[in-house]
Design an enzyme around this catalytic site. Sequence first.
Site, PDB file in Angstrom:
ATOM      1  N   LYS A  39       0.846  -1.203   0.000  1.00  0.00           N
ATOM      2  CA  LYS A  39       0.000   0.000   0.000  1.00  0.00           C
ATOM      3  C   LYS A  39       0.882   1.254   0.000  1.00  0.00           C
ATOM      4  O   LYS A  39       2.101   1.160   0.187  1.00  0.00           O
ATOM      5  CB  LYS A  39      -0.890  -0.021   1.242  1.00  0.00           C
ATOM      6  CG  LYS A  39      -0.096  -0.078   2.548  1.00  0.00           C
ATOM      7  CD  LYS A  39      -0.954  -0.506   3.725  1.00  0.00           C
ATOM      8  CE  LYS A  39      -0.120  -0.444   5.003  1.00  0.00           C
ATOM      9  NZ  LYS A  39      -0.890  -0.851   6.168  1.00  0.00           N
ATOM     10  N   TYR A 248      17.206  29.681   6.178  1.00  0.00           N
ATOM     11  CA  TYR A 248      16.048  30.392   6.751  1.00  0.00           C
ATOM     12  C   TYR A 248      16.228  30.625   8.245  1.00  0.00           C
ATOM     13  O   TYR A 248      16.632  29.721   8.986  1.00  0.00           O
ATOM     14  CB  TYR A 248      14.776  29.574   6.540  1.00  0.00           C
ATOM     15  CG  TYR A 248      14.180  29.713   5.149  1.00  0.00           C
ATOM     16  CD1 TYR A 248      13.855  30.958   4.619  1.00  0.00           C
ATOM     17  CD2 TYR A 248      13.931  28.584   4.387  1.00  0.00           C
ATOM     18  CE1 TYR A 248      13.297  31.069   3.351  1.00  0.00           C
ATOM     19  CE2 TYR A 248      13.368  28.682   3.120  1.00  0.00           C
ATOM     20  CZ  TYR A 248      13.057  29.943   2.610  1.00  0.00           C
ATOM     21  OH  TYR A 248      12.507  30.052   1.364  1.00  0.00           O
TER      22      TYR A 248
HETATM   23  C1  LIG Z   1       0.013  -1.753   6.811  1.00  0.00           C
HETATM   24  C2  LIG Z   1      -0.540  -3.051   7.223  1.00  0.00           C
HETATM   25  C3  LIG Z   1       0.300  -4.158   7.329  1.00  0.00           C
HETATM   26  C4  LIG Z   1       1.806  -4.051   7.266  1.00  0.00           C
HETATM   27  O1  LIG Z   1       2.266  -3.493   8.485  1.00  0.00           O
HETATM   28  P1  LIG Z   1       3.802  -3.202   8.810  1.00  0.00           P
HETATM   29  O2  LIG Z   1       3.782  -2.710  10.211  1.00  0.00           O
HETATM   30  O3  LIG Z   1       4.246  -2.155   7.846  1.00  0.00           O
HETATM   31  O4  LIG Z   1       4.552  -4.468   8.638  1.00  0.00           O
HETATM   32  C5  LIG Z   1      -0.288  -5.385   7.584  1.00  0.00           C
HETATM   33  N1  LIG Z   1      -1.636  -5.499   7.732  1.00  0.00           N
HETATM   34  C6  LIG Z   1      -2.474  -4.442   7.657  1.00  0.00           C
HETATM   35  C7  LIG Z   1      -3.920  -4.642   7.866  1.00  0.00           C
HETATM   36  C8  LIG Z   1      -1.946  -3.180   7.422  1.00  0.00           C
HETATM   37  O5  LIG Z   1      -2.768  -2.131   7.390  1.00  0.00           O
END
Ligand SMILES: *Cc1c(COP(=O)(O)O)cnc(C)c1O
Length: 348
Positions: A39, A248
């Site tokens: 994602k 800055y």
């Molecule tokens: C983002 C997510 C993961 C992966 O989590 P990490 O902490 O990045 O390993 C797994 N399951 C769900 C439902 C998530 O939202």
Amino acid sequence: MFQTPPAPLRLRLDSAALTANWRWLAERSGAARCGAAVKADGYGLGAAGVVERLAAAGCRDFFVATWGEAVQIADAAAGLSVAVLHGVRDEDMATARAMPVRPVLATPEQVRRWRDAGGGACDVMVDTGMNRLGVSAADIAAGLLDGLAIDTLMSHLACADEDVPLNAAQRSVFAALAGRTAARRLSLANSAGICLGADYAFDLTRPGLALYGGVPRGEAAGAIRQVVTPEAQILQRRRIGPGDPVGYNSTFVADRPMELAVVNLGYADGYLRGFSGTGAARAGDARLPVIGRVSMDLTTFCVDDAPELAEGDWLAIDFDLPTAAAQSGQSQYELLTVLGRRYRRLWG
Ligand SMILES: *Cc1c(COP(=O)(O)O)cnc(C)c1O
């Protein structure tokens, strides 16, 4: 048409480190299959590039947040298992019915919507104590999922990066659902959950962060390799003297003659203001500290120890995630996902 020149900043992405991280997580997952959360555009690395490499290494299960993200990886993930973690809204339904991708149904309303559209293979998220997305164990006991063609029943751990009683509590609520639905597979562990041990792996694990070089818990330190290194081009080299301010708000004032390099990288590229006065770049063995404030598109480094560097040369930015998180005050997740779109992504 005008020609777009190569960008003055790039992400070096280490394919061997990515696949080595997946293999380590797969081994720690024991008999369970190890998938990959891709994602947020593969946590900022580029989801399609990540999917291609992990698929070549043997990964078969991918997780995205939205249907737009599923479309983005459709070619790279052809023939593989893809699930959309946020389930299915009315607006998603046409795409969801057309794609060989499963929604992770997360509410009774989504379950009803999927049934009304004709059902078919799906996953279900059950809440076991995080109180984020998911149907409840009570909903399941009351028959909410009866007759549904569930591939994977999953839940998500709230505090797997800590040693707290909620981990075992969530695990036991989840384990009690085994055999209570038609689900072919159970899945609980993210990256940190995999580190908690074999009890948490069930049939399928879902690491994200650790694939990309994040270290969620001590167990992964030393095993997980850095995948991402931002590199930025020097736009100007200058010499300043005692009393000269930099950047800055003049937060830095030199107390001696100094050599500076101003590079094409800033907070709009995810190199956040927390690195002001704390971050660094490398040239060979020399550590080149950030001087003054990070601006939107520019950052200044001290190059006293790198006399050879000139305008047009590239600096590799220190981006070991646990260290960079401590320096910047951001989480390892944030550091990856805010990297932005201005980089040229170079997989090595
Ligand atoms: C983002 C997510 C993961 C992966 O989590 P990490 O902490 O990045 O390993 C797994 N399951 C769900 C439902 C998530 O939202």
